[in-house]
Scaffold this active site. Structure first.
Site, mmCIF file in Angstrom:
data_model
loop_
_atom_site.group_PDB
_atom_site.id
_atom_site.type_symbol
_atom_site.label_atom_id
_atom_site.label_comp_id
_atom_site.label_asym_id
_atom_site.label_seq_id
_atom_site.Cartn_x
_atom_site.Cartn_y
_atom_site.Cartn_z
ATOM 1 N N ALA A 63 0.810 -1.148 -0.056
ATOM 2 C CA ALA A 63 -0.061 0.131 -0.015
ATOM 3 C C ALA A 63 0.876 1.265 -0.082
ATOM 4 O O ALA A 63 2.004 1.235 0.371
ATOM 5 C CB ALA A 63 -0.754 0.035 1.131
ATOM 6 N N GLY A 108 0.714 -4.940 0.986
ATOM 7 C CA GLY A 108 -0.588 -4.991 0.179
ATOM 8 C C GLY A 108 -0.128 -5.728 -1.088
ATOM 9 O O GLY A 108 -1.047 -6.504 -1.677
ATOM 10 N N GLU A 111 -0.643 -9.236 -0.258
ATOM 11 C CA GLU A 111 -2.111 -9.492 -0.090
ATOM 12 C C GLU A 111 -2.895 -9.756 -1.386
ATOM 13 O O GLU A 111 -3.670 -10.584 -1.337
ATOM 14 C CB GLU A 111 -2.419 -8.536 0.824
ATOM 15 C CG GLU A 111 -1.932 -8.558 2.312
ATOM 16 C CD GLU A 111 -2.242 -7.482 3.150
ATOM 17 O OE1 GLU A 111 -1.776 -6.424 2.745
ATOM 18 O OE2 GLU A 111 -2.662 -7.690 4.228
ATOM 19 N N GLU A 131 4.710 -4.886 7.685
ATOM 20 C CA GLU A 131 3.735 -4.027 8.438
ATOM 21 C C GLU A 131 4.046 -3.693 9.772
ATOM 22 O O GLU A 131 3.981 -2.424 10.299
ATOM 23 C CB GLU A 131 2.151 -4.368 8.142
ATOM 24 C CG GLU A 131 1.745 -4.001 6.954
ATOM 25 C CD GLU A 131 1.812 -5.364 5.942
ATOM 26 O OE1 GLU A 131 2.651 -6.204 6.195
ATOM 27 O OE2 GLU A 131 1.143 -5.187 4.964
#
Ligand code: DAK
Length: 258
Positions: A63, A108, A111, A131
């Protein structure tokens, strides 16, 4: 679209996340465009999808940290929901999605790859959930999908210790099905997608739904899910053609998606 390109080759669609200056990191714009791109796909004529990243270095580097860094709690929740909605749309997309992971798949990025049905990668790929080093938890399903895919023990090591894994280890863990050179990766993804697209589309979709829904259910319920989807294939033109071709000892004349 500014960050997503879509190409259709026969029955196969290729979505490329194209934001090279940030190693294809997922900002709101990328997530919005990905959502619109999925909504626009014609499911009559598309039978498999490939998701990849532009360039030779990164699939998706996570992200967008710059965008996330100033979010309030409420904005963080809204951003998380936007991502989760798109990832879930991919995961439950009626046709199979292959992630062709061509480099970094961090946060992300890992993911989104895990939201796809099948992952293959290039030999320079790197998977990880960094993260906790940024002061947050994985927010797009990483704690859930990684543990389901590779087991809780190894997932916890990767997540708690920010322990990234390279392509070969990812293959050994079952996180990816196969490793290719950078040049071979997209052709291999297209070959696999082509093989899927040759089969009866209604049956392939039913298999995706049966596997996904069944995995979340106890076995007694899962078997009923399969029974119903099995039944749904009968009386389709493709079931008649597939079985007819076998009985008449001839090749299938091309499934019609009907
Ligand atoms: N976000 C924004 N920009 C990024 C980025 C990212 N994730 N990753 C790379 N970039 C940008 C860099 O800032 C740099 O920009 P410039 O400085 O050139 O302007 C450019 O891409 C090139 O990166 P590097 O210069 O760093 O390239 P290197 O080859 O040296 O290193 C790297 C590549 C991938 C190892 C490194 O860039 C890196 O560590 N990137 C960050 C990887 C990472 O930590 N990713 C996880 C992000 S956290 C949530 C929902 C979801 C999430 C969280 C919460 N909620 C529920 C709210 C998800 C979180 C994440 O994914």
């Amino acid at each position: 679209m500014d960050f997503i390109t879509y190409e259709q080759e026969g029955f196969v669609g290729v979505i490329t996340i194209n934001r090279p200056k940030a190693l294809n990191a997922l900002n709101s714009g990328v997530l919005d465009e990905l959502n619109s791109c999925l909504d626009a796909i014609d499911l009559e004529t598309t039978r498999a999808l490939i998701l990849t990243g532009a360039g030779e270095k990164s699939f998706v580097a996570g992200a967008d940290i710059a965008e996330m860094s100033t979010l309030t709690k409420a904005e963080g929740e809204a951003f998380g929901k936007k991502g989760n909605d798109v990832f879930r749309k991919l995961e439950t997309f009626p046709i199979p999605v292959i992630a062709a992971v061509n480099g970094f798949a961090l946060g992300g990025g890992c993911e989104i790859a895990m939201s796809c049905d099948i992952r293959i990668c290039s030999d320079n790929a790197l998977f990880g959930q960094p993260e906790v080093g940024l002061g947050i938890t994985p927010g797009f399903g990483g704690t859930q999908r990684l543990a389901r895919l590779i087991g809780a023990g190894k997932a916890k090591e990767m997540i708690y210790a920010c322990a990234n894994v390279k392509a070969d280890e990812a293959k050994a863990l079952g996180l990816v099905n196969a490793v290719y050179t950078q040049e071979e990766l997209l052709p291999a993804a297209k070959k696999l997608a082509g093989k899927i697209a040759k089969n009866a589309p209604i049956a392939v979709r039913a298999c995706k739904k049966a596997i996904n829904d069944g995995l979340d259910a106890p076995m007694d319920e899962a078997i009923v899910i399969e029974e119903k989807l099995f039944g749904s294939c009968f009386e389709t033109e493709d079931q008649r053609e597939g079985m007819g071709a076998f009985l008449e000892k001839r090749k299938v004349e091309g499934f019609k998606n009907r």
